[in-house]
Write a protein that holds these residues in place. Structure first.
Motif, short mmCIF file in Angstrom:
data_model
loop_
_atom_site.label_atom_id
_atom_site.label_comp_id
_atom_site.label_asym_id
_atom_site.label_seq_id
_atom_site.Cartn_x
_atom_site.Cartn_y
_atom_site.Cartn_z
N ASP A 13 0.81 -1.22 0.00
CA ASP A 13 0.00 0.00 0.00
C ASP A 13 0.85 1.27 0.00
OD1 ASP A 13 1.04 0.03 2.56
OD2 ASP A 13 -0.86 -0.23 3.57
N GLY A 14 2.15 1.12 0.00
CA GLY A 14 3.03 2.27 -0.07
C GLY A 14 3.32 2.94 1.25
N SER A 15 2.74 2.47 2.34
CA SER A 15 2.99 3.08 3.65
C SER A 15 4.41 2.77 4.11
CB SER A 15 2.00 2.54 4.69
OG SER A 15 2.25 1.16 4.93
N LEU A 16 4.90 3.58 5.04
CA LEU A 16 6.24 3.36 5.58
C LEU A 16 6.33 1.98 6.23
CD1 LEU A 16 9.08 4.38 6.27
CD2 LEU A 16 8.11 5.43 8.34
N LEU A 17 5.28 1.57 6.93
CA LEU A 17 5.28 0.26 7.57
C LEU A 17 5.40 -0.85 6.54
CD1 LEU A 17 4.92 -1.61 10.01
CD2 LEU A 17 2.43 -1.42 9.67
N GLU A 46 14.76 -4.13 13.37
CA GLU A 46 15.07 -3.31 14.55
C GLU A 46 16.14 -2.27 14.25
OE1 GLU A 46 16.07 -5.52 18.07
OE2 GLU A 46 14.47 -6.97 17.73
N LYS A 47 17.19 -2.70 13.57
CA LYS A 47 18.29 -1.78 13.24
C LYS A 47 17.81 -0.68 12.32
CE LYS A 47 22.96 -1.57 11.33
NZ LYS A 47 24.10 -2.33 10.74
N ASP A 48 17.01 -1.04 11.34
CA ASP A 48 16.49 -0.07 10.38
C ASP A 48 15.64 0.99 11.07
OD1 ASP A 48 15.27 1.36 8.32
OD2 ASP A 48 14.93 -0.40 7.08
N VAL A 49 14.66 0.57 11.85
CA VAL A 49 13.73 1.55 12.44
C VAL A 49 14.41 2.43 13.48
CG1 VAL A 49 11.73 0.10 11.96
CG2 VAL A 49 12.83 -0.04 14.21
N SER A 50 15.43 1.89 14.16
CA SER A 50 16.08 2.67 15.22
C SER A 50 17.15 3.62 14.69
CB SER A 50 16.71 1.73 16.26
OG SER A 50 17.73 0.95 15.68
N THR A 51 17.55 3.42 13.44
CA THR A 51 18.57 4.30 12.84
C THR A 51 18.00 5.12 11.69
OG1 THR A 51 19.30 2.51 11.36
CG2 THR A 51 20.46 2.75 13.46
N HIS A 52 16.69 5.07 11.51
CA HIS A 52 16.02 5.80 10.44
C HIS A 52 16.23 7.30 10.60
CE1 HIS A 52 12.68 7.31 7.94
NE2 HIS A 52 12.72 6.14 7.33
N MET A 53 16.35 8.01 9.49
CA MET A 53 16.63 9.46 9.53
C MET A 53 15.51 10.24 10.23
SD MET A 53 16.01 10.40 5.49
CE MET A 53 16.39 12.12 5.77
N CYS A 54 14.31 9.68 10.28
CA CYS A 54 13.18 10.37 10.92
C CYS A 54 12.85 9.80 12.30
CB CYS A 54 11.94 10.30 10.04
SG CYS A 54 12.11 11.19 8.48
N LEU A 61 5.96 -6.93 18.49
CA LEU A 61 6.04 -6.80 19.96
C LEU A 61 7.47 -7.03 20.46
CD1 LEU A 61 2.79 -8.62 21.16
CD2 LEU A 61 3.36 -6.21 21.53
N CYS A 62 8.27 -7.69 19.65
CA CYS A 62 9.67 -7.96 20.02
C CYS A 62 10.61 -6.84 19.59
CB CYS A 62 10.12 -9.28 19.41
SG CYS A 62 9.29 -10.73 20.08
N VAL A 63 10.06 -5.80 18.96
CA VAL A 63 10.85 -4.63 18.56
C VAL A 63 10.77 -3.62 19.70
CG1 VAL A 63 11.10 -2.77 16.88
CG2 VAL A 63 10.36 -5.05 16.12
N PRO A 64 11.89 -3.34 20.39
CA PRO A 64 11.86 -2.49 21.58
C PRO A 64 11.13 -1.16 21.39
CG PRO A 64 14.01 -3.51 21.37
CD PRO A 64 13.25 -3.86 20.12
N ASP A 65 11.34 -0.50 20.25
CA ASP A 65 10.75 0.82 20.04
C ASP A 65 9.23 0.76 19.80
OD1 ASP A 65 12.93 2.74 20.20
OD2 ASP A 65 13.76 1.73 18.45
N MET A 66 8.71 -0.42 19.51
CA MET A 66 7.29 -0.56 19.24
C MET A 66 6.55 -1.28 20.36
SD MET A 66 7.14 -1.57 15.20
CE MET A 66 7.25 -0.28 13.95
N HIS A 67 7.29 -1.98 21.20
CA HIS A 67 6.71 -2.90 22.17
C HIS A 67 5.59 -2.30 23.02
CE1 HIS A 67 6.63 -6.05 25.29
NE2 HIS A 67 6.59 -5.04 26.14
N LYS A 68 5.88 -1.24 23.75
CA LYS A 68 4.92 -0.76 24.75
C LYS A 68 3.64 -0.22 24.12
CE LYS A 68 4.36 1.90 28.96
NZ LYS A 68 2.95 2.22 28.62
N PRO A 128 12.47 9.46 16.19
CA PRO A 128 11.50 8.38 16.42
C PRO A 128 10.14 8.59 15.76
CG PRO A 128 11.46 9.87 18.27
CD PRO A 128 12.47 10.44 17.29
N ASP A 129 10.03 9.64 14.92
CA ASP A 129 8.73 9.90 14.28
C ASP A 129 8.31 8.74 13.38
OD1 ASP A 129 8.63 12.33 15.55
OD2 ASP A 129 9.36 13.48 13.85
N ASN A 130 9.30 8.04 12.82
CA ASN A 130 8.96 6.90 11.95
C ASN A 130 8.23 5.80 12.72
OD1 ASN A 130 11.52 6.43 13.31
ND2 ASN A 130 11.78 4.61 12.05
#
Length: 207
Positions: free
Chosen positions: A1-5, A37-45, A96-103, A47-49
């Motif tokens: 669908d073209g979303s970032l996710l 995990e590495k990708d989302v935590s080092t993304h240029m945007c 749920l196993c991705v620290p930045d998304m878990h909570k 924690p907005d991503n």
């Protein structure tokens, strides 16, 4: 669908499927998780991503069919010869196993559990032959069992106790059976006391 996710998942080998087809993973889940995990935590945007991807995920989960599929096992691509088995963890379990998304994802999942538990009934043995689908409360509970990390265990315990007081009897029994596999040991005594009081008030739970 073209979303970032969707695009981020696809980059690391997870392909969302439409209709009744299960989602596809073309690498082993441990390989996917490490790269994702590495990708989302080092993304240029960052924690907005994270917030953008979770907003998309929450929108997806408003559809019960998508919710059910996202809680169900992912199929390993036939092109992958390095994965552990034909089926791997569900999309929600993996995220749920991705620290930045878990909570935030766990909190949202518990809100969904509260909503579906107020009305859903766990089928009896006789009913199961007529309704083969696994009940949503059971799928959600299965997804949050034995998580490698549980942030804010006390808050999760409070939320589950709140759900227990407002759900159907069938779901109450399912949740109680799952509690030792969901909560950390530090919460067991407090929950045990609360459950003892609940059991004293409702003999139906012991039948």
């Amino acid at each position: 669908d073209g979303s970032l996710l969707s695009e981020t998942l696809k980059t690391h080998g997870f392909f969302l499927q439409s209709g009744e087809n299960p989602h596809i993973l073309n690498v082993d889940q441990s390989v996917f998780l490490k790269a994702f995990e590495k990708d989302v935590s080092t993304h240029m945007c960052y924690p907005d991503n994270i917030d953008e991807m979770l907003a998309t995920m929450f929108e997806y989960l408003e559809d019960r069919n998508i919710l059910r599929k996202s809680l169900s096992s992912t199929r390993t691509s036939t092109d992958c010869d390095s994965a552990r088995s034909e089926f791997q963890e569900s999309l929600i379990r993996l995220l749920l196993c991705v620290p930045d998304m878990h909570k935030k994802l766990l909190d949202h999942l518990l809100d969904i559990l509260a909503d579906v538990s107020a009305n859903d009934v766990i089928p009896t043995t006789t009913q199961r032959s007529q309704a083969p689908e696994i009940p949503l409360p059971r799928l959600i509970l299965s997804c949050i069992r034995f998580l490698p990390v549980l942030k804010d265990s006390s808050g999760v315990a409070d939320k589950i106790m709140e759900i227990l007081t407002n759900c159907t009897l069938d779901v109450q029994k399912e949740i109680i059976l799952a509690l030792p596999e969901i909560l950390e040991d530090s919460q067991h005594e407090r929950i045990g006391i609360a459950l003892k009081e609940m059991l004293g008030e409702s003999r139906s739970l012991t039948c």
